[in-house]
Design an enzyme around this catalytic site. Structure first.
Site, mmCIF file in Angstrom:
data_model
loop_
_atom_site.group_PDB
_atom_site.id
_atom_site.type_symbol
_atom_site.label_atom_id
_atom_site.label_comp_id
_atom_site.label_asym_id
_atom_site.label_seq_id
_atom_site.Cartn_x
_atom_site.Cartn_y
_atom_site.Cartn_z
ATOM 1 N N CYS A 135 0.515 -1.493 -0.230
ATOM 2 C CA CYS A 135 0.295 0.065 -0.189
ATOM 3 C C CYS A 135 0.744 1.122 -0.134
ATOM 4 O O CYS A 135 1.840 0.864 0.565
ATOM 5 C CB CYS A 135 -1.130 0.411 1.407
ATOM 6 S SG CYS A 135 -2.235 1.174 1.221
ATOM 7 N N HIS A 195 -10.329 1.480 1.768
ATOM 8 C CA HIS A 195 -10.120 2.473 1.622
ATOM 9 C C HIS A 195 -11.142 3.673 2.410
ATOM 10 O O HIS A 195 -10.968 4.394 2.713
ATOM 11 C CB HIS A 195 -8.372 3.153 1.014
ATOM 12 C CG HIS A 195 -7.205 2.956 0.666
ATOM 13 N ND1 HIS A 195 -6.254 2.983 2.466
ATOM 14 C CD2 HIS A 195 -6.443 1.942 0.302
ATOM 15 C CE1 HIS A 195 -5.324 2.443 1.713
ATOM 16 N NE2 HIS A 195 -5.258 2.369 0.978
ATOM 17 N N HIS A 255 -8.898 -3.593 -2.246
ATOM 18 C CA HIS A 255 -8.083 -2.865 -1.907
ATOM 19 C C HIS A 255 -8.484 -1.595 -1.803
ATOM 20 O O HIS A 255 -8.530 -1.296 -0.547
ATOM 21 C CB HIS A 255 -6.646 -3.513 -2.321
ATOM 22 C CG HIS A 255 -5.729 -2.669 -1.378
ATOM 23 N ND1 HIS A 255 -4.401 -3.297 -0.767
ATOM 24 C CD2 HIS A 255 -5.626 -1.109 -1.378
ATOM 25 C CE1 HIS A 255 -3.925 -2.481 0.039
ATOM 26 N NE2 HIS A 255 -4.598 -1.357 0.026
ATOM 27 N N GLU A 256 -9.031 -1.138 -2.870
ATOM 28 C CA GLU A 256 -9.177 0.630 -2.522
ATOM 29 C C GLU A 256 -10.420 0.818 -2.066
ATOM 30 O O GLU A 256 -10.622 1.640 -1.004
ATOM 31 C CB GLU A 256 -9.219 0.961 -4.155
ATOM 32 C CG GLU A 256 -7.516 0.798 -5.111
ATOM 33 C CD GLU A 256 -6.309 1.479 -3.804
ATOM 34 O OE1 GLU A 256 -7.172 1.801 -3.293
ATOM 35 O OE2 GLU A 256 -5.142 0.887 -4.272
#
Length: 177
Positions: free
Chosen positions: A98, A144, A140-141
């Protein structure tokens, strides 16, 4: 313009992002800046909270598998107000890193297939199925914008073993007051 990154320890990375209410010239400029930033950082994805904007928006560079089995990353895909509508029970484990947690990589288990609904930069809603690496990037994003980091998906001894590195990153990149 290249935007400064938010690093591990910055509270914005733990906050649930606000929805994008309208595609404005400012949102278009933010996306352009995010694209420039992700290229400069040699990343494959970037979420708005990582550049100090608590908005439900992220970009990824789509992977293209080459004949020799390696990948190149070309097309930018933009996801505004994304929702993961489905994820498969079938999972896979792969290393993740990341931009907000520099030089730390660890294996993360994630579903292999997902269906996502989001808006593009023109304000059009789309729904699409993704598999493999691109599905991993999106998850993953998407984490966030929900205040979740990839390290939160690692448990037990493996997670505890990351603590010294995380503390060093937190210290190195601490926000100066």
């Amino acid at each position: 313009m290249i935007l400064p990154l938010a690093y591990y320890g910055n509270p914005i990375l733990r906050k649930k992002a606000e929805p994008v209410k309208e595609i404005t010239p400012e949102i278009r400029q933010l996306v352009a800046d995010m694209i420039e930033t992700v290229h400069k950082q040699s990343g494959v994805g970037l979420a708005a909270p990582q550049i100090h904007h608590s908005l439900a928006l992220f970009i990824i560079l789509a992977p293209v598998e080459q004949p020799d089995g390696t990948f190149t990353f070309t097309d930018i895909q933009i996801f505004i107000n994304p929702k993961i509508l489905f994820h498969s029970d079938e999972k896979g484990t792969h290393g993740e890193g990341c931009l907000s947690i520099p030089k730390l990589y660890a294996d993360v288990e994630r579903p292999l297939h997902i269906v996502v609904q989001a808006m593009d930069l023109e304000g059009n809603t789309f729904k699409k199925e993704y598999s493999g690496y691109i599905a991993r990037q999106i998850m993953h994003e998407n984490d966030h914008i929900n205040g979740i980091l990839f390290i939160d998906r690692i448990h037990g001894k493996k997670r505890k073993d990351l603590d010294p590195m995380l503390q060093a990153i937190k210290k190195q990149y601490a926000v100066k007051k």
